[in-house]
Design a protein around this motif. Sequence first.
Motif, PDB file in Angstrom:
ATOM      1  N   SER A  21       6.007   0.401   6.021  1.00 53.52           N
ATOM      2  CA  SER A  21       4.586   0.494   5.698  1.00 53.52           C
ATOM      3  C   SER A  21       4.367   0.094   4.230  1.00 53.52           C
ATOM      4  CB  SER A  21       4.076   1.905   5.927  1.00 53.52           C
ATOM      5  OG  SER A  21       4.827   2.839   5.159  1.00 53.52           O
ATOM      6  N   TYR A  22       5.446   0.054   3.454  1.00 55.77           N
ATOM      7  CA  TYR A  22       5.401  -0.348   2.046  1.00 55.77           C
ATOM      8  C   TYR A  22       6.719  -1.037   1.722  1.00 55.77           C
ATOM      9  CZ  TYR A  22       5.372   0.183  -3.071  1.00 55.77           C
ATOM     10  OH  TYR A  22       5.411  -0.037  -4.415  1.00 55.77           O
ATOM     11  N   PHE A  23       6.645  -2.177   1.048  1.00 54.58           N
ATOM     12  CA  PHE A  23       7.843  -2.916   0.663  1.00 54.58           C
ATOM     13  C   PHE A  23       7.553  -3.639  -0.631  1.00 54.58           C
ATOM     14  CE2 PHE A  23      10.954  -6.226   0.493  1.00 54.58           C
ATOM     15  CZ  PHE A  23      12.061  -5.730   1.162  1.00 54.58           C
ATOM     16  N   LYS A  75      17.103  -5.381  -5.009  1.00 56.37           N
ATOM     17  CA  LYS A  75      16.672  -3.985  -4.916  1.00 56.37           C
ATOM     18  C   LYS A  75      15.191  -3.961  -4.541  1.00 56.37           C
ATOM     19  CE  LYS A  75      20.335  -1.729  -6.383  1.00 56.37           C
ATOM     20  NZ  LYS A  75      21.022  -0.742  -5.596  1.00 56.37           N
ATOM     21  N   ALA A  76      14.814  -2.983  -3.738  1.00 60.16           N
ATOM     22  CA  ALA A  76      13.417  -2.853  -3.321  1.00 60.16           C
ATOM     23  C   ALA A  76      13.069  -1.382  -3.153  1.00 60.16           C
ATOM     24  CB  ALA A  76      13.177  -3.585  -2.006  1.00 60.16           C
ATOM     25  N   GLN A  77      11.789  -1.092  -3.273  1.00 60.44           N
ATOM     26  CA  GLN A  77      11.263   0.227  -2.943  1.00 60.44           C
ATOM     27  C   GLN A  77      10.555   0.101  -1.602  1.00 60.44           C
ATOM     28  OE1 GLN A  77       8.768   1.351  -6.258  1.00 60.44           O
ATOM     29  NE2 GLN A  77      10.433   2.558  -7.132  1.00 60.44           N
ATOM     30  N   HIS A 112       0.842  -1.192   0.000  1.00 62.53           N
ATOM     31  CA  HIS A 112       0.000   0.000   0.000  1.00 62.53           C
ATOM     32  C   HIS A 112       0.878   1.242   0.000  1.00 62.53           C
ATOM     33  CE1 HIS A 112      -3.414  -2.570   0.557  1.00 62.53           C
ATOM     34  NE2 HIS A 112      -2.829  -3.130   1.592  1.00 62.53           N
ATOM     35  N   LEU A 113       1.062   1.808  -1.185  1.00 63.60           N
ATOM     36  CA  LEU A 113       1.903   2.979  -1.362  1.00 63.60           C
ATOM     37  C   LEU A 113       1.167   4.227  -0.900  1.00 63.60           C
ATOM     38  CD1 LEU A 113       4.552   4.117  -2.554  1.00 63.60           C
ATOM     39  CD2 LEU A 113       3.328   4.340  -4.717  1.00 63.60           C
TER      40      LEU A 113
END
Length: 113
Positions: A107-109, A92-94, A30-31
Motif C-alpha cells: 500500500s506504500y513503497f 533499500k526501500a520503505q 500514501h503513507l
Amino acid sequence: MKKIMYFLMTWTFIGLGLAFVPNTKPKYLHLDKKQAVYTVEASCGSCQFDMPGDDCQLAIKLDNKKYYVEGPNINDYGGSHSKNGFCKVVRKAQVQGKIVQDKFVASYFKLLP
C-alpha cells in the motif's frame, strides 16, 4: 491573420493533448501513519534474489524472506535494466502492506537514497 489563427489553434491542441498525458510518478506514496513501516531490500526477484520465475518482477526481502510485490511495477521507479535499475542492483526501500498468499501486497513503497 491566418498565421495567428494557425498559431493559436496549434497551441490549443498541444495544450489539450498534454492534459491527457498519464501521470508517470510512482503511485504508492500514501503513507498510513497507523500501519507499521518496514525498511527492506528491494530488487528484481529473478535477477537479484534468485526467486523462481522467468520474468523480471519487483521483490522485497523482509525478515530474511523473499516476496514478490503486488502493486508497484518494477519499472515504476526507472528502467529495470538501467545502471541503477532493480535488475542490476539491490536498493533499500520503505514499505507498508501485508503478506497475502506468499506475496507482499504493497500500500506504500518508497525507495530510499
